[in-house]
Structures are given as C-alpha cells and as structure tokens.
Design an enzyme around this catalytic site. Structure first.
Site, PDB file in Angstrom:
ATOM      1  N   GLY A  27      -4.183   2.829  -9.865  1.00  0.00           N
ATOM      2  CA  GLY A  27      -5.206   3.759 -10.316  1.00  0.00           C
ATOM      3  C   GLY A  27      -5.025   4.064 -11.783  1.00  0.00           C
ATOM      4  N   ASP A 147     -12.509  15.027  -8.284  1.00  0.00           N
ATOM      5  CA  ASP A 147     -12.623  13.566  -8.394  1.00  0.00           C
ATOM      6  C   ASP A 147     -12.858  12.956  -7.012  1.00  0.00           C
ATOM      7  OD1 ASP A 147     -12.778  11.165  -9.748  1.00  0.00           O
ATOM      8  OD2 ASP A 147     -10.619  10.808  -9.741  1.00  0.00           O
TER       9      ASP A 147
END
Length: 364
Positions: A27, A147
């Site tokens: 990520g 998020d």
C-alpha cells in the site's frame, strides 16, 4: 507511491515467535507479509498472521509519535465486530511491524472477479450491512476512517465475512480542517476542498459518502461513477444534472439509486445516517435494474403511465427532486459545517488525548 522497503522474507520477530514468509500486498505506507505465529495456541499447527511493515516517518521523536497515535486509534476500535483487529505492534530502529489476523483477500479483488456479487442481491446485502455495522461501531467510539474503499476492506475467500482495515488516515476528530485525506475518487466534495473556503468538514459524513461509493462498486462490478466529486469531472457533473444517471449507466435499481442519491447529497448534514442506510438496504427488493427498468431498450421508451383498467389506482413513486448544486463549489454558500465550537467538542478532545497518551505509553 508505495513505500520502497527491503525484502523482509524470513525475518523473525519477537524472539522468533513470528516468522515473515512472503509479501502478499503493498500500500501507500507499507508492505504486508504472510506470517506464521509459531507460539499461538492451536491444535491444527501454526497460525497464519499478517504483518504490515511501515517505515518510520523520520528521525525526530515527533514524527514517530504521530505514527504511534495512528496505531493507537486503530487499537481503540480493534474490538468492534467487523473491524480488522490490530493485535500487536513491534518496532526496530527503522520500522514498525503491525500484526493482525490473516485474511484471504480484499473486497476490491473479490469484486473484480465478477462472480461473487454479480446479480446476487443477498450477498451484496450481507456484505454491505457488515461494513455499515463496522463503520457505525467505529463512529460510536469517535473514530472516523477517512479512507473507506474496497481495497481497505479485507474478506474471506468466499466473501461471506468482511473486515474494515487500514486506519492510517483515521481520526478521532469529528470536524477536520485537513482536506484531501483519503483516496480521491472516494472523497466527498467538502473533503476534497477544491475551490471552497477553508473550514471544517464532518469526517462522519465524509465516511457516509464513501460508503455509498462502495455500494456502487458492489452493484456495478467495480465500476466507479466518477473520478472525483467536483464539477470539473464530466461524469460527476453528469450525475448532478441527470437524475437517471446511476440507473441508466450502471444498471442500478430505482430503489437503490434513490438511496444512493440521498447519500450523495451535496449538503453533508442532509445525508442519511448509517442506521437509516442500513434500514433501507434491508428493505430493498433488489439492487439491480429489472428488465422493465432498463432505459431506451431497442429504441423504445418505458411506459410508466398508471394502469387504471381494473378501477384500482396504481400508486406512482414520487420522483426524486433534482440535485441542488446552488451551494456547490464556486458558489457563495460553501458546503461546510459551521465552525462554531461546542462544549462537548472540548470534552471529547480532552478524553481522546488522555486515552491516546495512555496508549502511547504502551508502545514504549
């Protein structure tokens, strides 16, 4: 850009208890490794874990202290059903190692396989309600994710269980002045902040907007309705101007589209609550447009004139009013909540700071 990290394959942590086997994902802020916990109590052999390796932010104590607070926020909600628990945090001079349960995949990959959710109302309903419940549990603990997206929702291989993960952008602040946190295509207009006066936005209502986009993903096989929620984006502009955009372009049922249009209201405070969304989702007959709902099939228009041939008046759905963009970006009235502080905001902030300081000491 994903952080560039060394290869940690074979690395041992906690006196050899945790053995990192291979990378399974990456990520923005770290890389995830499949890990074996050799000491976990089980009768069926070693237990699989996941370790996310996060590079320390900088040489100063302040930089790493901020990261520790992020981990502490995650631990505040680790006991919420449907949240991926943060089990342990280890560190060395350069990295943090975040230990959690191992999950088979994330929702993004499951959606794009195109089988699990395609024309499957009950699977969509089950998964989305689990996500709603997990996010609602976080909000009850005054933690706002910021998020939410399919990539940050882990799941079992069959897609029956899902877990909200990756709290790197989460905040205990109900009204934030920090715009642009999250993933662009999932941000609400007031969170993007482009072209609007500076001011606070509701992190809770920004999460609700992102939940709506996750539902579109589930119904439409991973397709997103726009790149960003600004009038500079042609797809988003079309959504604001065309009341049938979601139904026609994404095969979404009229009932689901009506719910989504309420979630995507420009005024954050008029969006439905998570409890209201949950109730609507449980009542929906289908998320997918039925044959008679298709638009302009074979060049013909659908005749929705009420049939009174039997002497019974057929109810007609009240049309959803056009989306009001009079207070949108570039117009006099900003889409921001009042900046006035209330007493409970100060009380809550003090409680959070005290809790985070306590948790910080656990990492020392």
């Amino acid at each position: 850009m994903p952080a560039v990290l060394s290869d940690f394959t074979g690395k041992l942590i906690d006196a050899g208890r945790l053995e990192m086997l291979q990378p399974v994902g990456a990520g923005t802020y770290g890389e995830v490794y499949l890990t074996i916990d050799h000491h976990a109590p089980t009768s069926s052999g070693p237990v699989r874990r996941a370790i996310k390796v996060v590079q320390k932010a900088g040489p100063s104590k302040h930089d790493t202290q901020r990261q520790r607070r992020e981990f502490a926020i995650h631990q505040l909600v680790s006991g919420v059903p449907g949240v991926q628990p943060l089990l342990e945090v280890h560190e060395d001079d350069a990295h943090f190692y975040l230990v959690s349960d191992y999950r088979d995949c994330d929702l993004f990959h499951l959606i794009h396989e195109g089988v699990t959710f395609e024309d499957n109302d009950e699977r969509i309903r089950s998964v989305f309600v689990q996500i709603l419940d997990a996010v609602h549990g976080c909000h009850q603990k005054k933690v706002y994710h910021r998020d939410l997206k399919p990539e940050n929702i882990l799941c079992t291989a069959d897609g029956e269980e899902v877990f909200v993960a990756d709290f790197g952008m989460a905040t205990p602040v109900a009204r934030s002045y920090t715009h642009g946190h999250g993933t662009q295509s999932y941000m609400s207009p007031e969170c993007i902040g482009s072209g609007a006066p500076s001011g606070p936005y509701s992190t809770k209502h920004a999460d609700i907007w992102a939940l709506g986009l996750i539902l579109v993903n589930l119904i439409a096989g991973g397709r997103r309705p726009w790149g960003e929620a600004t009038l500079d984006d042609p797809d988003f502009r079309q959504f604001t101007e065309d009341d049938q955009y979601l139904e026609r372009e994404y095969g979404i049922s009229s009932g689901a589209a009506d719910l989504l249009k309420r979630i995507f209201r420009m005024n954050p405070t008029t969006r439905p609550s998570i409890a209201q969304i949950r109730s609507n989702v449980l009542r929906l007959d289908t998320f997918f447009a039925e044959f008679e709902e298709d638009f302009a099939l074979d060049g013909e228009e659908v005749d929705d004139t009420p049939d009174h041939s039997e002497g019974v008046s057929t109810p007609v759905d009240v049309p959803v009013p056009p989306i009001d963009i009079s207070n949108f970006m570039g117009h006099p009235r900003p889409l921001l909540l009042p900046a006035a502080k209330r007493n409970f905001d100060d009380d809550f902030a003090s409680a959070v700071i005290e809790r985070l300081q306590t948790l910080d000491s656990d990492f020392q």
